[in-house]
Motif scaffolding. Structure first.
Motif, short mmCIF file in Angstrom:
data_model
loop_
_atom_site.label_atom_id
_atom_site.label_comp_id
_atom_site.label_asym_id
_atom_site.label_seq_id
_atom_site.Cartn_x
_atom_site.Cartn_y
_atom_site.Cartn_z
N ALA A 1 0.73 -1.09 -0.18
CA ALA A 1 0.09 -0.04 -0.04
C ALA A 1 0.92 1.28 0.04
CB ALA A 1 -1.02 0.07 1.17
N PRO A 2 1.42 1.71 -1.02
CA PRO A 2 1.97 3.07 -1.37
C PRO A 2 1.24 4.07 -0.46
CG PRO A 2 2.10 1.99 -3.25
CD PRO A 2 1.03 1.12 -2.53
N GLY B 1 6.05 -17.85 -5.19
CA GLY B 1 4.80 -18.18 -5.68
C GLY B 1 3.45 -17.49 -4.86
N LEU B 2 3.61 -16.50 -4.35
CA LEU B 2 2.68 -15.52 -3.54
C LEU B 2 2.21 -14.58 -4.62
CD1 LEU B 2 4.42 -15.13 -0.31
CD2 LEU B 2 3.03 -16.94 -0.72
N TRP B 3 0.97 -14.23 -4.54
CA TRP B 3 0.45 -13.14 -5.32
C TRP B 3 0.72 -11.91 -4.55
CZ3 TRP B 3 -2.77 -10.43 -2.17
CH2 TRP B 3 -3.51 -11.05 -1.10
N ILE B 4 0.55 -10.73 -5.46
CA ILE B 4 0.78 -9.51 -4.81
C ILE B 4 -0.47 -8.53 -5.18
CG2 ILE B 4 2.38 -7.36 -4.90
CD1 ILE B 4 4.36 -9.38 -6.31
N CYS B 5 -1.01 -7.88 -4.32
CA CYS B 5 -2.03 -7.03 -4.41
C CYS B 5 -1.37 -5.55 -4.20
CB CYS B 5 -3.29 -7.36 -3.63
SG CYS B 5 -4.68 -6.13 -3.87
N GLU B 6 -1.46 -4.74 -5.23
CA GLU B 6 -0.75 -3.45 -4.71
C GLU B 6 -2.04 -2.16 -4.73
OE1 GLU B 6 3.05 -0.80 -5.52
OE2 GLU B 6 2.56 -2.38 -6.77
N ASP B 7 -2.14 -1.89 -3.67
CA ASP B 7 -3.22 -0.54 -3.37
C ASP B 7 -2.68 0.70 -3.96
OD1 ASP B 7 -4.91 1.32 -2.35
OD2 ASP B 7 -4.82 0.59 -0.28
N ALA B 8 -2.98 1.12 -5.24
CA ALA B 8 -2.45 2.11 -5.89
C ALA B 8 -3.49 3.29 -5.68
CB ALA B 8 -2.28 1.72 -7.16
N PRO C 1 4.83 1.98 -14.03
CA PRO C 1 3.94 2.74 -13.02
C PRO C 1 3.77 1.82 -11.71
CG PRO C 1 3.27 2.41 -15.23
CD PRO C 1 4.47 1.67 -15.40
N VAL C 2 3.40 2.41 -10.76
CA VAL C 2 3.05 1.72 -9.39
C VAL C 2 2.01 0.89 -9.82
CG1 VAL C 2 2.27 2.03 -7.33
CG2 VAL C 2 4.10 3.49 -8.05
N GLY C 3 2.16 -0.54 -9.51
CA GLY C 3 0.99 -1.45 -9.73
C GLY C 3 1.23 -2.24 -11.05
N ALA C 4 2.14 -1.90 -11.61
CA ALA C 4 2.57 -2.93 -12.88
C ALA C 4 3.35 -4.09 -12.78
CB ALA C 4 3.52 -1.85 -13.97
N THR D 1 -3.75 -4.93 -9.10
CA THR D 1 -3.72 -3.72 -8.51
C THR D 1 -5.04 -3.11 -8.49
OG1 THR D 1 -1.54 -3.38 -9.87
CG2 THR D 1 -2.72 -1.29 -9.28
N VAL D 2 -5.37 -2.28 -7.54
CA VAL D 2 -6.59 -1.67 -7.13
C VAL D 2 -6.51 -0.31 -7.01
CG1 VAL D 2 -7.52 -3.81 -6.08
CG2 VAL D 2 -6.41 -2.04 -4.68
#
Length: 76
Positions: free
Chosen positions: A10-11, A31-38, A55-58, A63-64
């Motif tokens: 979460a930037p 092997g973990l997923w990454i969800c970025e709160d952009a 870009p942040v989240g790329a 990315t949400v």
């Protein structure tokens, strides 16, 4: 830990996570997923290990973004 399946980055205020590249590498290795709160990083970029910029989240699995009124870009 076997129960961990992913990580949420979460930037804040347009500033990418300081250790974002290390976290992304760790997640990919395990092997973990990454969800970025952009939600607050519209237009922000982060440096990559090879000297590029994305870009942040790329680099995240998911990315949400949000346009809620409390965010930097509100719609009502």
């Amino acid at each position: 830990d076997k129960d961990v399946v992913g990580v949420v980055l979460a930037p804040c205020y347009g500033v990418p996570a300081r250790d974002g590249n290390d976290i992304i590498s760790l997640c990919k290795d395990r092997g973990l997923w990454i969800c970025e709160d952009a939600c607050e990083t519209y237009g922000a970029h982060m440096g990559t290990r090879d000297g590029g910029r994305v870009p942040v989240g790329a680099l995240a699995t998911l990315t949400v973004v949000s346009t809620r009124s409390e965010k930097m870009i509100g719609v009502g």
